[in-house]
Write a protein that holds these residues in place. Structure first.
Motif, short mmCIF file in Angstrom:
data_model
loop_
_atom_site.label_atom_id
_atom_site.label_comp_id
_atom_site.label_asym_id
_atom_site.label_seq_id
_atom_site.Cartn_x
_atom_site.Cartn_y
_atom_site.Cartn_z
N TYR A 103 -27.60 -66.29 -22.96
CA TYR A 103 -28.32 -65.08 -22.54
C TYR A 103 -29.26 -65.34 -21.36
N LEU A 104 -29.65 -66.60 -21.17
CA LEU A 104 -30.60 -66.93 -20.11
C LEU A 104 -29.95 -67.05 -18.74
N GLU A 105 -28.63 -67.03 -18.69
CA GLU A 105 -27.94 -67.18 -17.41
C GLU A 105 -28.23 -65.98 -16.50
N ASP A 106 -28.37 -66.26 -15.21
CA ASP A 106 -28.74 -65.23 -14.24
C ASP A 106 -27.78 -64.04 -14.27
N ASN A 108 -26.54 -62.55 -16.61
CA ASN A 108 -26.78 -61.63 -17.72
C ASN A 108 -28.11 -60.89 -17.63
N SER A 109 -28.93 -61.20 -16.62
CA SER A 109 -30.27 -60.61 -16.55
C SER A 109 -30.23 -59.09 -16.41
N GLU A 110 -29.33 -58.58 -15.58
CA GLU A 110 -29.25 -57.13 -15.38
C GLU A 110 -28.82 -56.42 -16.67
N HIS A 113 -31.83 -56.20 -18.81
CA HIS A 113 -32.78 -55.28 -18.19
C HIS A 113 -32.41 -53.83 -18.52
N SER A 119 -38.01 -59.69 -20.59
CA SER A 119 -37.93 -61.15 -20.50
C SER A 119 -37.37 -61.72 -21.79
#
Length: 461
Positions: A103-106, A108-110, A113, A119
């Motif tokens: 889940y921390l991989e870039d 997956n951030s969007e 969000h 966070s």
């Protein structure tokens, strides 16, 4: 600030205890009323025994008016769900504790969000990174990088070999043109943010700020050249932190992981599909087992069980068997100073690491990172100077910074520079600040963009 914490476990109660000292409006939620009562004894905060995923319970707690909602229950699913609900109800910022590193991989951030989760925090990953940073450099107690290593902070235990540093005022030891500054000192149980007339003493842990170019010079200066590079690592305890540590091992390092539970050993063998990690079933406290597995040829030993006392004793035993670098997971806050006095080595406290990471969410300025200096009562933060902010209007020595605060360096255009009293900070600079714990909010006004424009801020509007 109104802060709601879901989960009265170790991380949640540690956060609540820290934040109540700063007079925030704290509400601690948990479905277990007995856990709430035990966790909050002596703390001035509101508790509410409701399910964190109950919409009516979240409303009762005041989530629609919350500035920050933190979900740190043992259940990842619960944390993600209640953060999403809290966002929909009106919470300004949300933080969810997770157990899945993917889940921390870039990429997956969007996705998160859009779910309303601002966070994600995985305390075991943060702790594992601290361990790897520590064992890669066996001669330091703590290693902190700012902005990809543009600036570096080294926490170093000063021994007899550093005798040439003792007794000299820091203004002479680290003049303005020096390639390193000493920005914090841990002495016995006290933490100093030193001035020019302070001196170093035998046994201090000194925190140096420098650039990568001068790290080796500092190593020579403090007499740590004889410390071996770590190629063989032994880990006691097969919990999540140990697993993440093994996942992060550098290519040149191999590890033996000792776990007492045979069923967990089978799980670890599947989780750690890595030829450089050997899983051994046994008791890491068994001296004969450690000797049989080659502890005398091991450069680093990490005790990462759930028992603080076991970890401390195991590190002491490893040191007696000749291991130069030891790392202990110390989850009991009261034991940190004791572990340091016993000269354990690097001390990892998951709660402090997680709290520092979450703490930056509370600040109203652009803060890239906050890191706890675990064995010192201090933190290092990376602020971004806003246009027309107070910190950009005067030279550093004219700023009137609060007592216990020091600016160590800046990153400008991707390059790190050390700061002295004659430095002029510019808008957009990343400014590395050292403070005693829980003082970061005193610095907000220095880095904020003025409300109502510059003339108003200066009293001329």
């Amino acid at each position: 600030m109104k802060i709601i914490i879901a989960g009265a476990g170790a991380v949640g109660t540690h956060l609540a205890a820290l934040l109540t000292r700063e007079n925030h409006d704290i509400v601690l939620l948990d479905s277990d009323s007995e856990k709430l009562a035990n966790a909050t004894e002596g703390l001035d905060l509101m508790t509410l025994s409701v399910s964190p995923t109950s919409i009516s319970g979240l409303k009762e707690a005041g989530v629609p008016q919350a500035d920050l909602f933190i979900a740190v229950t043992p259940s990842e699913t619960c944390n993600l769900t209640c953060c999403s609900l809290a966002h929909s109800l009106g919470a300004k910022k949300t933080v969810a504790r997770i157990d899945n590193a993917e889940y921390l991989e870039d990429r997956n951030s969007e996705f998160f969000h859009k779910m309303g989760i601002g966070s994600l925090i995985y305390p075991e990953v943060l702790a594992a990174q601290e361990i790897i940073d520590g064992v890669k450099r066996s001669w330091v107690r703590q290693w902190c990088e700012v902005h990809g290593g543009s600036l570096i902070t080294l926490g170093i235990k000063l021994r007899e070999e550093a005798h040439q540093l003792y007794g000299k005022p820091l203004k002479d030891l680290c003049p303005p043109e020096s390639p390193y500054h000493i920005v914090a000192i841990k002495r016995d149980e006290a933490t100093l943010i030193p001035g020019g007339f302070d001196t170093l003493q035998l046994g201090d842990i000194a925190y140096f700020m420098t650039t990568r170019r001068y790290v080796q010079q500092i190593r020579q200066m403090v007499g740590k050249e004889s410390y071996p590079d770590v190629k063989k690592l032994m880990i006691m305890g097969g919990g999540r932190i140990a697993v993440q540590t093994c996942h992060m091992l550098p290519d040149y390092m191999e590890a033996k992981l000792i776990e007492q539970d045979i069923n967990r050993c089978h799980q670890l063998t599947e989780l750690l599909d890595n030829d450089d990690v050997m899983v051994i079933n046994g008791d890491g406290r068994d001296t004969s087992l450690l000797l049989e597995e080659g502890i005398r040829q091991t450069q680093a030993f990490c005790a990462l069980t759930a028992e603080t006392e076991t970890n401390i004793l195991a590190c002491l035993a490893a040191k007696r068997m000749g291991v130069r670098k030891t790392v202990a997971l110390v989850e009991n806050q009261e034991y940190i100073n004791m572990a340091e006095k016993l000269d354990i080595g690097t001390i990892i406290n998951k709660k402090s690491i997680a709290a520092s990471h979450i703490y930056q969410m509370m600040l109203d300025v652009d803060v890239a990172s906050v890191k706890s200096l675990t064995i010192a009562d201090a933190e290092v933060a990376e602020f971004v100077a806003a246009e027309d902010s107070l910190v950009t209007r005067k030279l550093v020595w004219q700023l009137g910074l609060p007592s216990g605060v020091a600016i160590g360096g800046i990153v400008r255009g991707g390059e790190g520079f050390l700061v002295n009293g004659r430095t002029q900070i510019l808008a957009g600079d990343r400014v590395v600040v050292f403070t005693r714990s829980n003082q970061l909010q005193l610095l907000e006004r220095y880095f904020q963009k003025p409300k109502g424009g510059l003339l108003t801020a200066l009293g001329l509007g």
